[in-house]
Enzyme design. Structure first.
Site, PDB file in Angstrom:
ATOM      1  N   ASP A  81     -20.867  29.131 -10.537  1.00 22.61           N
ATOM      2  CA  ASP A  81     -22.190  29.747 -10.544  1.00 22.61           C
ATOM      3  C   ASP A  81     -23.209  28.852  -9.810  1.00 22.61           C
ATOM      4  O   ASP A  81     -23.106  27.611  -9.857  1.00 22.61           O
ATOM      5  CB  ASP A  81     -22.604  29.917 -12.013  1.00 22.61           C
ATOM      6  N   HIS A 185     -33.867  33.489 -15.828  1.00 23.22           N
ATOM      7  CA  HIS A 185     -32.876  32.728 -16.592  1.00 23.22           C
ATOM      8  C   HIS A 185     -33.536  32.285 -17.893  1.00 23.22           C
ATOM      9  O   HIS A 185     -34.720  31.984 -17.915  1.00 23.22           O
ATOM     10  CB  HIS A 185     -32.439  31.480 -15.810  1.00 23.22           C
ATOM     11  N   GLY A 186     -32.735  32.211 -18.949  1.00 30.39           N
ATOM     12  CA  GLY A 186     -33.289  31.731 -20.216  1.00 30.39           C
ATOM     13  C   GLY A 186     -33.892  32.856 -21.025  1.00 30.39           C
ATOM     14  O   GLY A 186     -33.353  33.958 -21.060  1.00 30.39           O
ATOM     15  N   HIS A 213     -28.798  38.508 -12.607  1.00 31.50           N
ATOM     16  CA  HIS A 213     -28.693  37.303 -13.441  1.00 31.50           C
ATOM     17  C   HIS A 213     -29.718  37.402 -14.562  1.00 31.50           C
ATOM     18  O   HIS A 213     -30.661  38.176 -14.478  1.00 31.50           O
ATOM     19  CB  HIS A 213     -28.998  36.053 -12.607  1.00 31.50           C
ATOM     20  N   GLY A 214     -29.553  36.555 -15.576  1.00 31.33           N
ATOM     21  CA  GLY A 214     -30.562  36.497 -16.642  1.00 31.33           C
ATOM     22  C   GLY A 214     -30.631  37.766 -17.461  1.00 31.33           C
ATOM     23  O   GLY A 214     -31.707  38.220 -17.842  1.00 31.33           O
ATOM     24  N   SER A 216     -29.615  38.213 -20.483  1.00 30.25           N
ATOM     25  CA  SER A 216     -29.901  37.979 -21.901  1.00 30.25           C
ATOM     26  C   SER A 216     -31.346  38.365 -22.186  1.00 30.25           C
ATOM     27  O   SER A 216     -32.255  37.858 -21.542  1.00 30.25           O
ATOM     28  CB  SER A 216     -29.696  36.496 -22.246  1.00 30.25           C
ATOM     29  N   ASN A 235     -24.903  38.939 -15.268  1.00 32.44           N
ATOM     30  CA  ASN A 235     -24.618  37.607 -15.827  1.00 32.44           C
ATOM     31  C   ASN A 235     -25.316  37.380 -17.166  1.00 32.44           C
ATOM     32  O   ASN A 235     -26.527  37.596 -17.290  1.00 32.44           O
ATOM     33  CB  ASN A 235     -25.094  36.519 -14.859  1.00 32.44           C
ATOM     34  N   THR A 238     -27.646  32.891 -21.992  1.00 33.23           N
ATOM     35  CA  THR A 238     -28.473  32.440 -23.119  1.00 33.23           C
ATOM     36  C   THR A 238     -28.056  33.034 -24.464  1.00 33.23           C
ATOM     37  O   THR A 238     -27.939  32.318 -25.457  1.00 33.23           O
ATOM     38  CB  THR A 238     -29.952  32.781 -22.859  1.00 33.23           C
TER      39      THR A 238
END
Ligand SMILES: [Zn+2]
Length: 286
Positions: A81, A185-186, A213-214, A216, A235, A238
């Site tokens: 990644d 992200h996060g 991405h991200g 979560s 993706n 988290t």
């Protein structure tokens, strides 16, 4: 079983679904993800963070994931990644990764293209044109490995510029494209606001699958719409960590009292990661 990541994603998209990808910092989580994939009868992707792959033990984890993927009863791909370092990329592929996200998104546009082309040329020179390359256009806010609240409204400039998509895909030769459309992200500070208008605009400009991405924190009812916009890979990181850390916090004392029962504690770890992966697999194939 071994699969090419681009083939796995393309066949999911043909069925109107997307493939979940899960960051594995350890083997217990990877075992849980593969078990969930086998139980669902669907393929999945194991992600290795570049900070993990940059260590000798990280490369051993890549090799172990390769063995796990090959022995699985469903198609499983292993991807490095967010990589930028050519040495880490070469080492991870040698260790068994079959795909790399060559991430030049923090670089100026032309440098991003040059990075991806350089990695591609290096693989071709080694006779490894089979390594599947994902590239990223637009800056994703947040930290991949450590979750802090990120307010998308703080960084509106990071969105993928759809006007660059055709040129970027053609010149990099990327097989998948990670986009920034309000995802971070996060953790999301407040409600995530995905820019479906931007995603739609990107989707009409390229035929290669898009990657979100991200994921979560993005509600399931939003994620199910992704495949319709050619998002074939989503993706997660988290939320897996949140679940595992919560289990460890809740269960460690009792398992310590139960004769230092690490085996049973790992069983709890497996159960929470497996449940999360199963939910993600089900959501993306709705
Ligand atoms: Zn990411």
């Amino acid at each position: 079983m071994r699969t090419r990541l681009d083939h796995l994603v393309a066949s999911a998209l043909q069925q109107g679904s997307a493939v979940p990808a899960f960051t594995c910092y350890d083997f217990t989580t990877a075992l849980a993800v593969v078990a969930a994939a086998e139980e669902s009868g669907r393929g999945a992707i194991l992600l290795v963070a570049p900070k993990t792959a940059a260590t000798p033990n990280g490369l051993r984890l890549v090799a172990a994931l390769r063995g796990l993927a090959d022995a699985a009863g469903v198609p499983i791909a292993v991807q490095l990644d967010h990589a930028t370092d050519p040495q880490v990329i070469a080492d991870a592929v040698s260790a068994g990764a079959d795909s790399v996200l060559v991430d030049g998104s923090s670089l100026p546009y032309e440098d991003n293209i040059a990075l991806v082309r350089g990695v591609r040329a290096a693989f071709a020179a080694q006779g490894r044109a089979d390594v599947v390359i994902e590239a990223e256009l637009g800056g994703l806010a947040g930290d991949e490995d450590r979750a802090f609240g990120t307010d998308v409204a703080d960084e509106p400039a990071g969105l993928t510029d759809s006007a660059q998509v055709e040129d970027f895909v053609a010149r990099t030769g990327a097989q998948l494209l990670a986009v920034a459309v309000g995802n971070v992200h996060g953790k999301y500070k407040g409600e995530p606001r995905l820019r479906w208008d931007v995603l739609q605009d990107i989707a009409v400009r390229t035929r290669i699958p898009l990657v979100l991405h991200g994921a979560s924190g993005i509600p399931a009812e939003e994620l199910v719409k992704a495949a319709a916009m050619n998002v074939g890979k989503v993706n997660f990181n988290t939320e897996l960590r949140t679940g595992v850390l919560a289990v460890l916090e809740e269960q460690t004392t009792a398992h310590r009292a139960d004769g230092e029962n690490l085996q049973a504690l790992l069983g709890r770890w497996d159960a929470t990661a497996r449940t999360f992966a199963a939910t993600a697999l089900a959501t993306l194939s709705r």
